[in-house]
Write a protein that holds these residues in place. Sequence first.
Motif, PDB file in Angstrom:
ATOM      1  N   ASP A  16      50.305  94.720 -79.459  1.00  0.00           N
ATOM      2  CA  ASP A  16      49.720  96.693 -79.970  1.00  0.00           C
ATOM      3  C   ASP A  16      51.049  96.939 -81.050  1.00  0.00           C
ATOM      4  OD1 ASP A  16      49.258  99.489 -79.915  1.00  0.00           O
ATOM      5  OD2 ASP A  16      48.000  98.580 -78.697  1.00  0.00           O
ATOM      6  N   PRO A  17      50.705  97.368 -82.141  1.00  0.00           N
ATOM      7  CA  PRO A  17      52.125  97.995 -83.289  1.00  0.00           C
ATOM      8  C   PRO A  17      51.902  98.891 -82.618  1.00  0.00           C
ATOM      9  CG  PRO A  17      49.030  98.279 -83.638  1.00  0.00           C
ATOM     10  CD  PRO A  17      49.128  97.621 -82.959  1.00  0.00           C
ATOM     11  N   HIS A  18      51.674 100.038 -81.486  1.00  0.00           N
ATOM     12  CA  HIS A  18      52.374 101.039 -80.468  1.00  0.00           C
ATOM     13  C   HIS A  18      53.212 100.675 -80.123  1.00  0.00           C
ATOM     14  CE1 HIS A  18      48.943 103.891 -81.913  1.00  0.00           C
ATOM     15  NE2 HIS A  18      50.385 103.754 -83.422  1.00  0.00           N
ATOM     16  N   GLY A  19      53.289  99.344 -79.173  1.00  0.00           N
ATOM     17  CA  GLY A  19      53.858  98.535 -78.187  1.00  0.00           C
ATOM     18  C   GLY A  19      53.272  98.125 -77.503  1.00  0.00           C
ATOM     19  N   ASP A  20      53.506  96.955 -76.579  1.00  0.00           N
ATOM     20  CA  ASP A  20      52.190  96.540 -75.630  1.00  0.00           C
ATOM     21  C   ASP A  20      51.704  97.994 -75.055  1.00  0.00           C
ATOM     22  OD1 ASP A  20      52.380  94.699 -77.277  1.00  0.00           O
ATOM     23  OD2 ASP A  20      52.475  93.037 -75.412  1.00  0.00           O
ATOM     24  N   ILE A  21      50.454  97.361 -73.951  1.00  0.00           N
ATOM     25  CA  ILE A  21      49.987  98.686 -72.879  1.00  0.00           C
ATOM     26  C   ILE A  21      50.759  98.413 -71.815  1.00  0.00           C
ATOM     27  CG2 ILE A  21      48.020  97.109 -72.091  1.00  0.00           C
ATOM     28  CD1 ILE A  21      48.492 101.617 -72.863  1.00  0.00           C
ATOM     29  N   GLU A  22      51.334  97.404 -71.392  1.00  0.00           N
ATOM     30  CA  GLU A  22      51.687  97.023 -70.137  1.00  0.00           C
ATOM     31  C   GLU A  22      53.201  97.836 -70.153  1.00  0.00           C
ATOM     32  OE1 GLU A  22      49.050  93.458 -71.018  1.00  0.00           O
ATOM     33  OE2 GLU A  22      50.350  94.625 -72.314  1.00  0.00           O
ATOM     34  N   LEU A  23      53.754  98.427 -70.653  1.00  0.00           N
ATOM     35  CA  LEU A  23      55.003  98.159 -71.064  1.00  0.00           C
ATOM     36  C   LEU A  23      54.656 100.544 -70.939  1.00  0.00           C
ATOM     37  CD1 LEU A  23      58.051  98.592 -70.709  1.00  0.00           C
ATOM     38  CD2 LEU A  23      58.206  97.987 -73.214  1.00  0.00           C
ATOM     39  N   ARG A  24      54.153 100.421 -71.814  1.00  0.00           N
ATOM     40  CA  ARG A  24      53.719 101.825 -71.938  1.00  0.00           C
ATOM     41  C   ARG A  24      52.997 102.921 -70.925  1.00  0.00           C
ATOM     42  NH1 ARG A  24      49.606 103.052 -76.694  1.00  0.00           N
ATOM     43  NH2 ARG A  24      49.617 100.229 -76.576  1.00  0.00           N
ATOM     44  N   GLN A  25      52.374 101.660 -70.173  1.00  0.00           N
ATOM     45  CA  GLN A  25      51.607 102.407 -69.074  1.00  0.00           C
ATOM     46  C   GLN A  25      53.255 102.101 -68.011  1.00  0.00           C
ATOM     47  OE1 GLN A  25      48.993  99.091 -67.595  1.00  0.00           O
ATOM     48  NE2 GLN A  25      47.241 100.440 -68.869  1.00  0.00           N
ATOM     49  N   GLU A  26      54.007 101.795 -67.607  1.00  0.00           N
ATOM     50  CA  GLU A  26      55.085 102.212 -67.116  1.00  0.00           C
ATOM     51  C   GLU A  26      56.403 103.079 -66.896  1.00  0.00           C
ATOM     52  OE1 GLU A  26      55.660 100.833 -64.470  1.00  0.00           O
ATOM     53  OE2 GLU A  26      53.635  99.029 -64.173  1.00  0.00           O
ATOM     54  N   ILE A  27      55.914 102.797 -68.665  1.00  0.00           N
ATOM     55  CA  ILE A  27      56.849 104.688 -69.380  1.00  0.00           C
ATOM     56  C   ILE A  27      56.248 105.940 -69.086  1.00  0.00           C
ATOM     57  CG2 ILE A  27      57.861 104.953 -71.514  1.00  0.00           C
ATOM     58  CD1 ILE A  27      58.508 102.739 -71.895  1.00  0.00           C
ATOM     59  N   ALA A  28      55.090 105.951 -69.355  1.00  0.00           N
ATOM     60  CA  ALA A  28      54.179 107.160 -69.271  1.00  0.00           C
ATOM     61  C   ALA A  28      54.396 107.842 -67.056  1.00  0.00           C
ATOM     62  CB  ALA A  28      53.107 107.000 -69.343  1.00  0.00           C
ATOM     63  N   GLN A  29      54.317 106.740 -66.458  1.00  0.00           N
ATOM     64  CA  GLN A  29      54.189 106.498 -64.825  1.00  0.00           C
ATOM     65  C   GLN A  29      55.815 106.983 -64.634  1.00  0.00           C
ATOM     66  OE1 GLN A  29      52.702 103.585 -62.309  1.00  0.00           O
ATOM     67  NE2 GLN A  29      53.305 104.750 -60.841  1.00  0.00           N
ATOM     68  N   TYR A  30      56.491 106.616 -65.159  1.00  0.00           N
ATOM     69  CA  TYR A  30      58.258 106.538 -65.174  1.00  0.00           C
ATOM     70  C   TYR A  30      58.480 108.726 -65.661  1.00  0.00           C
ATOM     71  CZ  TYR A  30      63.023 107.035 -66.188  1.00  0.00           C
ATOM     72  OH  TYR A  30      64.164 107.337 -66.329  1.00  0.00           O
ATOM     73  N   LEU A  31      57.880 108.279 -66.552  1.00  0.00           N
ATOM     74  CA  LEU A  31      58.374 109.896 -67.453  1.00  0.00           C
ATOM     75  C   LEU A  31      58.079 111.133 -66.153  1.00  0.00           C
ATOM     76  CD1 LEU A  31      58.296 109.489 -71.294  1.00  0.00           C
ATOM     77  CD2 LEU A  31      60.374 109.547 -70.026  1.00  0.00           C
ATOM     78  N   TYR A  32      56.476 111.413 -66.041  1.00  0.00           N
ATOM     79  CA  TYR A  32      56.089 111.458 -65.234  1.00  0.00           C
ATOM     80  C   TYR A  32      56.955 112.445 -63.817  1.00  0.00           C
ATOM     81  CZ  TYR A  32      51.975 113.756 -62.810  1.00  0.00           C
ATOM     82  OH  TYR A  32      51.376 114.640 -62.260  1.00  0.00           O
ATOM     83  N   HIS A  33      57.415 110.980 -63.278  1.00  0.00           N
ATOM     84  CA  HIS A  33      57.782 111.536 -61.828  1.00  0.00           C
ATOM     85  C   HIS A  33      59.151 111.708 -61.871  1.00  0.00           C
ATOM     86  CE1 HIS A  33      54.522 110.205 -59.952  1.00  0.00           C
ATOM     87  NE2 HIS A  33      53.900 109.051 -60.368  1.00  0.00           N
ATOM     88  N   SER A  34      60.104 111.403 -63.533  1.00  0.00           N
ATOM     89  CA  SER A  34      61.417 111.304 -62.508  1.00  0.00           C
ATOM     90  C   SER A  34      61.660 112.685 -64.146  1.00  0.00           C
ATOM     91  CB  SER A  34      62.115 110.071 -64.142  1.00  0.00           C
ATOM     92  OG  SER A  34      61.249 109.827 -65.556  1.00  0.00           O
ATOM     93  N   ARG A  35      61.175 112.454 -64.933  1.00  0.00           N
ATOM     94  CA  ARG A  35      61.408 113.694 -65.744  1.00  0.00           C
ATOM     95  C   ARG A  35      59.878 115.378 -66.658  1.00  0.00           C
ATOM     96  NH1 ARG A  35      64.764 115.050 -66.701  1.00  0.00           N
ATOM     97  NH2 ARG A  35      65.104 115.971 -69.254  1.00  0.00           N
ATOM     98  N   GLY A  36      59.318 114.884 -65.660  1.00  0.00           N
ATOM     99  CA  GLY A  36      57.871 115.965 -65.709  1.00  0.00           C
ATOM    100  C   GLY A  36      56.918 115.979 -66.821  1.00  0.00           C
ATOM    101  N   VAL A  37      57.888 114.810 -67.358  1.00  0.00           N
ATOM    102  CA  VAL A  37      56.853 114.897 -68.499  1.00  0.00           C
ATOM    103  C   VAL A  37      54.851 113.989 -68.610  1.00  0.00           C
ATOM    104  CG1 VAL A  37      56.031 113.545 -71.226  1.00  0.00           C
ATOM    105  CG2 VAL A  37      58.787 114.485 -70.052  1.00  0.00           C
ATOM    106  N   ASP A  38      53.995 114.751 -68.803  1.00  0.00           N
ATOM    107  CA  ASP A  38      52.489 114.316 -68.527  1.00  0.00           C
ATOM    108  C   ASP A  38      51.839 114.121 -69.612  1.00  0.00           C
ATOM    109  OD1 ASP A  38      50.437 113.823 -67.806  1.00  0.00           O
ATOM    110  OD2 ASP A  38      49.822 116.114 -66.916  1.00  0.00           O
ATOM    111  N   CYS A  39      51.952 112.620 -69.372  1.00  0.00           N
ATOM    112  CA  CYS A  39      51.084 111.939 -70.781  1.00  0.00           C
ATOM    113  C   CYS A  39      50.179 110.967 -70.518  1.00  0.00           C
ATOM    114  CB  CYS A  39      52.524 111.255 -72.157  1.00  0.00           C
ATOM    115  SG  CYS A  39      53.823 109.930 -71.765  1.00  0.00           S
ATOM    116  N   THR A  40      49.746 110.437 -71.616  1.00  0.00           N
ATOM    117  CA  THR A  40      49.345 108.935 -71.450  1.00  0.00           C
ATOM    118  C   THR A  40      49.964 108.142 -71.958  1.00  0.00           C
ATOM    119  OG1 THR A  40      47.528 109.433 -74.307  1.00  0.00           O
ATOM    120  CG2 THR A  40      46.737 110.582 -71.408  1.00  0.00           C
TER     121      THR A  40
END
Length: 472
Positions: free
Chosen positions: A146-170
């Motif tokens: 994927d040109p945006h980066g593989d979805i597997e990594l982006r899913q993990e980053i999204a979950q990490y950001l929500y729990h650690s930085r309060g960033v709610d994103c898809t």
Amino acid sequence: MNIDMLLIELSKETPIPLYEQIYNQIRQDIIHGKLQVGMKLPSKRKLGEFLNVSQTTIEQAYGQLSAEGFILSRPRKGFFVQAIDELAYVQPKKEASKPVPIKKETIDIDFSPGHIDTTNFPFTQWRKFAKETIDESSNHLLLLGDPHGDIELRQEIAQYLYHSRGVDCTPEQIIIGSGTEQLMPLVIRILGEDASFAIEDPGYPLTHHVFSHNNRQAIPIPVDNEGMDVDALQQVDASIAYVTPSHQFPTGTVLSAARRIALLNWASMEEHRFIIEDDYDSEFRYTGRPIPALYGMDNGENVIYISTFSKSLMPSLRIAYMVLPKVLLRRYQDAFIHYVSTVPRLDQHILARFMRDGQFSRHLNRMRTIYKRKLQTLIDTLTPYAPVVTYYGEETGMHITITVQTNDNEECLAEKALSAGIRIYGLNTYRTKKETGTPSFLIGFGGLTDEEIITGIQKLMAAWGISKEPDS
């Protein structure tokens, strides 16, 4: 005129290929007139037999000479020395100049704010996930993803950001790139040619260079003990504010709550205004609760969030990411529809597994404890030199800032430190306009041992002629 053979010395001891040795010697003979214009060279077969090399080797040498115009191939007649127009490009021999002595600096302690602790990296766990990823069953990872980066990594980053930085994103809002300096030009492009950027002063020099290299105006905004001066920001014609709110680089200050609200209000006042939030080392906070990211406080989708794994894992991994507001995500997709991800897919999947298994969180917790101990060692070592030496910016990150009450300026103190084998980094290095006030320096502790921290500070104070207070 015809010559039957060429005297060429070949050596099989040198790493230079045989064809290149032949090419070089014939070329030099032509340049210096030893082989005259119009002379016919020996055939490839004859010269190969004479030199005891293959015809292919001779063919390569002749081919290179022909391509550069030194010889001319005539069908069924052979190779002939070609006329060169006065060889204007041949440089005359110069007298050998004396080598310029290079001053070598001996550095015993480097207080770089960019160095990390490499001795406590979880090699065993990382190697486990690398072995699982680099396997025949993962042959699909050899293809472009994927040109945006593989979805597997982006899913993990999204979950990490929500729990650690309060960033709610898809995961769809996340773009993976090979460093902040690679992502920033993409952001600059989608923000448009009319965008003007407000930057922190002092601030991160690499990002400032990115603006200038992309022909964008960068307006310096002063930083005080509450972070970027939003009142000063409102007085300039800027549409984008680049900030490091969780741990301002290089001062180490944290953007105050009042300034955060004021900055978000500034961005929401006009449609074309945005905030670029660089959250590069927010993982390492040592006092109080983690400070939420500006992105998590933003209701109007005016914040672009950028971070990296350079400090939390390793600089050489070259994985960074940004979270785009949905309006900018559409622009990005239109502008870079033909782009591919700059991060190898194997690295992306190793990191995704590392995060999914909980190893990333464990590593951060362990390193937070280690860095907090190093920070305390640094503070304990500096304290006896107060009030001549004071420090601030100890809440977050892997460096603090010290100020020195002395008659010497920053440059002089840095030279004295270097003479003692200590490298330090003056705050003026990061300013757009140098100041002549109290000298200030960044003292990084991430890449040093406790013993190196103690020894380094003691040697630094001795070089500056600063003694401990009597009651210390």
